[in-house]
Motif scaffolding. Sequence first.
Motif, mmCIF file in Angstrom:
data_model
loop_
_atom_site.group_PDB
_atom_site.id
_atom_site.type_symbol
_atom_site.label_atom_id
_atom_site.label_comp_id
_atom_site.label_asym_id
_atom_site.label_seq_id
_atom_site.Cartn_x
_atom_site.Cartn_y
_atom_site.Cartn_z
ATOM 1 N N LEU A 136 0.835 -1.339 -0.314
ATOM 2 C CA LEU A 136 -0.046 -0.005 0.165
ATOM 3 C C LEU A 136 0.954 1.176 -0.521
ATOM 4 O O LEU A 136 1.064 2.050 1.475
ATOM 5 N N LEU A 137 1.215 1.623 -1.398
ATOM 6 C CA LEU A 137 2.109 2.877 -0.876
ATOM 7 C C LEU A 137 1.539 4.573 -0.233
ATOM 8 O O LEU A 137 -0.115 4.514 -0.717
ATOM 9 N N PRO A 138 1.682 5.108 0.309
ATOM 10 C CA PRO A 138 1.532 6.374 0.511
ATOM 11 C C PRO A 138 1.279 7.790 -0.027
ATOM 12 O O PRO A 138 2.604 7.367 -0.873
ATOM 13 N N CYS A 139 0.322 8.289 0.033
ATOM 14 C CA CYS A 139 0.020 9.502 -0.770
ATOM 15 C C CYS A 139 0.658 10.370 0.316
ATOM 16 O O CYS A 139 0.428 10.131 1.665
ATOM 17 N N VAL A 140 0.890 12.227 -0.122
ATOM 18 C CA VAL A 140 1.698 12.998 0.382
ATOM 19 C C VAL A 140 0.515 12.956 1.988
ATOM 20 O O VAL A 140 1.142 12.841 3.291
ATOM 21 N N LEU A 141 -0.563 12.295 2.281
ATOM 22 C CA LEU A 141 -1.081 12.782 3.454
ATOM 23 C C LEU A 141 -0.507 12.134 4.071
ATOM 24 O O LEU A 141 -0.511 12.083 5.883
ATOM 25 N N CYS A 142 -0.748 11.059 3.524
ATOM 26 C CA CYS A 142 0.270 9.815 4.245
ATOM 27 C C CYS A 142 1.744 9.654 5.244
ATOM 28 O O CYS A 142 1.044 9.524 6.153
ATOM 29 N N ILE A 143 1.707 10.068 4.291
ATOM 30 C CA ILE A 143 3.508 10.996 5.278
ATOM 31 C C ILE A 143 3.691 11.508 6.031
ATOM 32 O O ILE A 143 4.082 11.795 6.428
ATOM 33 N N TYR A 144 2.151 12.753 5.960
ATOM 34 C CA TYR A 144 2.454 13.867 6.978
ATOM 35 C C TYR A 144 1.967 13.865 8.344
ATOM 36 O O TYR A 144 2.163 13.323 9.388
ATOM 37 N N GLN A 145 0.765 12.519 7.754
ATOM 38 C CA GLN A 145 0.394 11.603 9.291
ATOM 39 C C GLN A 145 1.532 10.926 10.139
ATOM 40 O O GLN A 145 1.573 10.963 11.216
ATOM 41 N N ARG A 146 2.420 10.502 9.205
ATOM 42 C CA ARG A 146 3.848 9.581 9.484
ATOM 43 C C ARG A 146 4.535 10.625 10.890
ATOM 44 O O ARG A 146 4.669 10.268 11.934
ATOM 45 N N TRP A 147 4.865 11.722 10.262
ATOM 46 C CA TRP A 147 5.601 12.989 11.018
ATOM 47 C C TRP A 147 5.054 12.990 12.085
ATOM 48 O O TRP A 147 6.122 13.592 13.369
ATOM 49 N N ALA A 148 3.688 13.028 12.251
ATOM 50 C CA ALA A 148 3.090 13.222 13.879
ATOM 51 C C ALA A 148 3.308 12.503 14.958
ATOM 52 O O ALA A 148 3.735 12.380 16.166
ATOM 53 N N TYR A 149 3.324 10.931 14.515
ATOM 54 C CA TYR A 149 3.528 9.843 15.398
ATOM 55 C C TYR A 149 5.957 10.288 16.002
ATOM 56 O O TYR A 149 6.157 9.799 16.904
ATOM 57 N N VAL A 150 6.221 11.007 14.123
ATOM 58 C CA VAL A 150 7.797 10.696 14.637
ATOM 59 C C VAL A 150 8.216 12.637 15.638
ATOM 60 O O VAL A 150 8.779 12.083 16.837
ATOM 61 N N ALA A 151 7.635 12.798 15.503
ATOM 62 C CA ALA A 151 7.045 14.135 16.656
ATOM 63 C C ALA A 151 6.553 13.625 18.069
ATOM 64 O O ALA A 151 7.883 13.886 18.612
ATOM 65 N N ALA A 152 6.169 12.900 18.164
ATOM 66 C CA ALA A 152 5.496 12.572 19.653
ATOM 67 C C ALA A 152 6.692 11.806 20.252
ATOM 68 O O ALA A 152 7.293 11.201 21.277
ATOM 69 N N PHE A 153 6.868 10.327 18.896
ATOM 70 C CA PHE A 153 8.058 9.885 19.947
ATOM 71 C C PHE A 153 9.156 10.719 20.333
ATOM 72 O O PHE A 153 9.667 10.415 21.155
ATOM 73 N N THR A 154 9.578 11.634 19.858
ATOM 74 C CA THR A 154 10.877 12.916 19.897
ATOM 75 C C THR A 154 11.149 13.225 21.447
ATOM 76 O O THR A 154 11.268 13.343 21.937
ATOM 77 N N PHE A 155 9.229 13.413 21.104
ATOM 78 C CA PHE A 155 9.076 14.399 22.741
ATOM 79 C C PHE A 155 9.202 12.942 24.120
ATOM 80 O O PHE A 155 9.108 14.174 24.760
#
Length: 160
Positions: free
Chosen positions: A26-45
């Motif tokens: 399931l290839l991601p669209c650009v909005l799918c990629i943006y959603q992933r960044w929220a989890y990266v930020a939460a993990f980092t915090f």
Amino acid sequence: MVPALIMAISASALGSALASQYWGGLLPCVLCIYQRWAYVAAFTFALAGFGLMKSTPKLLRAAIAMAGLSFMGGSIIAGFHVGVEQGWWQGFAGCHVPPLDPTLTPEQMRAQLLASEFVACDQIPWSMFGVSMAGYNALFSAAFAAATLIAAWKLPRQGA
């Protein structure tokens, strides 16, 4: 404890997204990629909060609250994505088919489109019970945001 749980949730969500991409096809669209960044930020915090657990309760609360706000941002992005999937509004420019060279023949245009890994944001590649992956992400991210912000609120205050 709370930072470790946030890190586990974020890593699990990112792992699920990557598994569905690389193993599920399931290839991601650009909005799918943006959603992933929220989890990266939460993990980092949460990682920052993990380092602050014993030293500074006020900064720990702030780090956990920021992780909660990251989840909230992810929920908003996912909700926007659901709206694009349902045709309630249009997505960003990156959500639509890239412009093609009008001098190409129809066969060349078709070959160019098939060669690209472009995924339109308004297509639903997977759903369960009528809810898309973006829909589930919106719900889960909102729940994670609420739980994380409540946890930040209930942490002991410095000097209390």
